[in-house]
Write a protein that holds these residues in place. Structure first.
Motif, short mmCIF file in Angstrom:
data_model
loop_
_atom_site.label_atom_id
_atom_site.label_comp_id
_atom_site.label_asym_id
_atom_site.label_seq_id
_atom_site.Cartn_x
_atom_site.Cartn_y
_atom_site.Cartn_z
N SER A 66 6.42 1.47 5.25
CA SER A 66 5.20 0.66 5.19
C SER A 66 4.24 1.00 4.06
O SER A 66 3.29 0.26 3.84
N CYS A 67 4.44 2.09 3.36
CA CYS A 67 3.44 2.52 2.38
C CYS A 67 4.02 2.62 0.97
O CYS A 67 3.30 2.41 -0.01
N HIS A 71 2.41 2.64 -2.81
CA HIS A 71 2.06 3.99 -3.21
C HIS A 71 3.12 4.71 -4.04
O HIS A 71 2.84 5.76 -4.61
N ALA A 76 -1.24 -2.41 -7.31
CA ALA A 76 -2.57 -2.90 -6.92
C ALA A 76 -3.63 -1.79 -6.93
O ALA A 76 -4.63 -1.88 -6.23
N GLY A 77 -3.39 -0.72 -7.70
CA GLY A 77 -4.39 0.34 -7.79
C GLY A 77 -4.22 1.42 -6.74
O GLY A 77 -5.11 2.25 -6.54
N ALA A 78 -3.08 1.44 -6.05
CA ALA A 78 -2.84 2.46 -5.02
C ALA A 78 -2.60 3.82 -5.69
O ALA A 78 -1.89 3.89 -6.69
N ARG A 90 -9.59 12.25 -3.52
CA ARG A 90 -9.41 11.58 -2.22
C ARG A 90 -9.19 12.63 -1.12
O ARG A 90 -9.79 12.54 -0.04
N PHE A 106 -9.58 -0.33 3.50
CA PHE A 106 -10.60 0.29 2.67
C PHE A 106 -10.58 -0.34 1.29
O PHE A 106 -9.52 -0.55 0.71
N THR A 107 -11.75 -0.70 0.81
CA THR A 107 -11.85 -1.20 -0.55
C THR A 107 -12.57 -0.16 -1.38
O THR A 107 -13.71 0.20 -1.07
N GLY A 111 -8.90 -0.62 -5.93
CA GLY A 111 -8.24 -1.77 -5.30
C GLY A 111 -8.52 -1.84 -3.82
O GLY A 111 -9.47 -1.25 -3.32
N VAL A 112 -7.64 -2.56 -3.11
CA VAL A 112 -7.81 -2.74 -1.66
C VAL A 112 -6.64 -2.12 -0.91
O VAL A 112 -5.49 -2.47 -1.16
N MET A 113 -6.97 -1.17 -0.03
CA MET A 113 -5.97 -0.59 0.86
C MET A 113 -6.03 -1.42 2.14
O MET A 113 -7.03 -1.39 2.85
N GLY A 117 -1.72 -0.45 6.00
CA GLY A 117 -0.79 -0.87 4.95
C GLY A 117 -0.30 -2.29 5.16
O GLY A 117 0.74 -2.67 4.61
N ALA A 130 1.77 9.46 8.46
CA ALA A 130 2.12 8.98 7.12
C ALA A 130 1.10 9.50 6.11
O ALA A 130 1.47 9.94 5.02
N MET A 134 1.71 11.92 2.91
CA MET A 134 1.29 11.58 1.55
C MET A 134 0.43 12.69 0.96
O MET A 134 0.59 13.07 -0.21
C1 HEC Z 1 -0.53 -3.45 -0.41
C2 HEC Z 1 -0.55 -2.16 -1.03
C3 HEC Z 1 -0.71 -0.95 -0.15
C4 HEC Z 1 0.05 -0.56 0.92
C5 HEC Z 1 1.28 -1.25 1.51
C6 HEC Z 1 -0.50 0.69 1.38
N1 HEC Z 1 -1.56 1.05 0.62
FE1 HEC Z 1 -2.69 2.73 0.86
N2 HEC Z 1 -3.86 2.14 -0.71
C7 HEC Z 1 -3.70 1.01 -1.46
C8 HEC Z 1 -4.71 0.94 -2.50
C9 HEC Z 1 -4.86 -0.13 -3.54
C10 HEC Z 1 -5.50 2.10 -2.34
C11 HEC Z 1 -6.69 2.53 -3.20
C12 HEC Z 1 -7.96 1.84 -2.72
C13 HEC Z 1 -9.13 2.29 -3.60
O1 HEC Z 1 -9.48 3.49 -3.52
O2 HEC Z 1 -9.67 1.47 -4.33
C14 HEC Z 1 -4.93 2.83 -1.21
C15 HEC Z 1 -5.43 4.03 -0.75
C16 HEC Z 1 -4.89 4.75 0.29
C17 HEC Z 1 -5.40 6.01 0.75
C18 HEC Z 1 -6.59 6.78 0.18
C19 HEC Z 1 -7.84 6.32 0.87
C20 HEC Z 1 -9.06 7.01 0.31
O3 HEC Z 1 -10.03 7.13 1.06
O4 HEC Z 1 -9.06 7.41 -0.85
C21 HEC Z 1 -4.61 6.41 1.79
C22 HEC Z 1 -4.76 7.67 2.61
C23 HEC Z 1 -3.63 5.38 1.98
N3 HEC Z 1 -3.81 4.39 1.05
C24 HEC Z 1 -2.65 5.43 2.93
C25 HEC Z 1 -1.70 4.44 3.12
C26 HEC Z 1 -0.73 4.48 4.16
C27 HEC Z 1 -0.59 5.58 5.20
C28 HEC Z 1 0.02 3.35 4.03
C29 HEC Z 1 1.18 2.92 4.91
C30 HEC Z 1 0.95 2.86 6.33
C31 HEC Z 1 -0.49 2.60 2.90
N4 HEC Z 1 -1.53 3.31 2.38
C32 HEC Z 1 0.03 1.40 2.45
C33 HEC Z 1 -2.71 0.05 -1.30
C34 HEC Z 1 -1.74 0.07 -0.31
#
Ligand code: HEC
Length: 139
Positions: A66-67, A71, A76-78, A90, A106-107, A111-113, A117, A130, A134
């Motif tokens: 899922s991530c 990531h 998308a800035g992940a 972070r 979270f935005t 980008g947009v998280m 996920g 998860a 990470m």
């Molecule tokens: C569609 C794309 C996408 C998916 C799928 C995704 N992420 Fe993210 N995630 C992002 C983006 C983009 C950011 C950075 C957002 C920002 O800081 O602007 C992020 C940031 C994060 C962060 C850091 C948050 C912070 O406070 O800095 C964590 C932890 C995280 N993701 C966990 C997960 C986990 C766990 C999953 C799977 C369950 C997941 N992500 C799936 C796009 C995604």
């Protein structure tokens, strides 16, 4: 003599009956019956599996399913898994904040998280392990 031929007839008949019984296993009806039986077994297997309590969730499996899509390559800035530079700030927020952002979405500045996920069927626990995976990979 008549008695012998009678015996022979009975035995011969029995042999035919036996072969008919054996042959009967391969009739479409018999095959269907077995397929139905297997199908029934599968259905009950599935319901048993669904009724079982879920075992411990593995962070790496959740991440892969899922991530990883975002990531692994930073889509998308992940923040990219394993990139300790982008993760340091972070991680400094603490696990609680990271988990909350991952569960609720979270935005940020890159980008947009999406919440969980984008996979709402994930339990909070699955998302938590998860995130832990990470973070462990990105220190
Ligand atoms: C569609 C794309 C996408 C998916 C799928 C995704 N992420 Fe993210 N995630 C992002 C983006 C983009 C950011 C950075 C957002 C920002 O800081 O602007 C992020 C940031 C994060 C962060 C850091 C948050 C912070 O406070 O800095 C964590 C932890 C995280 N993701 C966990 C997960 C986990 C766990 C999953 C799977 C369950 C997941 N992500 C799936 C796009 C995604």
């Amino acid at each position: 003599m008549a008695r012998f031929s009678f015996l022979f007839t009975v035995c011969g008949f029995a042999a035919v009956c036996t072969s008919l019984l054996i042959a009967d296993h391969n009739t479409p009806e018999a095959l269907e019956a077995r397929v139905v039986a297997v199908g029934t077994l599968n259905i009950s297997d599935t319901s048993i599996a669904a009724a079982e309590p879920q075992g411990p969730v593995d962070g790496e499996s959740v991440y892969n399913a899922s991530c990883l899509a975002c990531h692994a390559a930073g889509v998308a800035g992940a923040p990219v898994l394993g990139d300790s530079t982008v993760w340091a700030e972070r991680i400094a927020q603490g696990m609680e904040v990271l988990v909350e952002h991952a569960i609720q979405g979270f935005t940020g500045s890159t980008g947009v998280m999406p919440a969980k996920g984008g996979n709402p069927s994930l339990s909070d626990e699955a998302v938590t392990v998860a995130v832990q995976f990470m973070v462990d990979q990105s220190r």
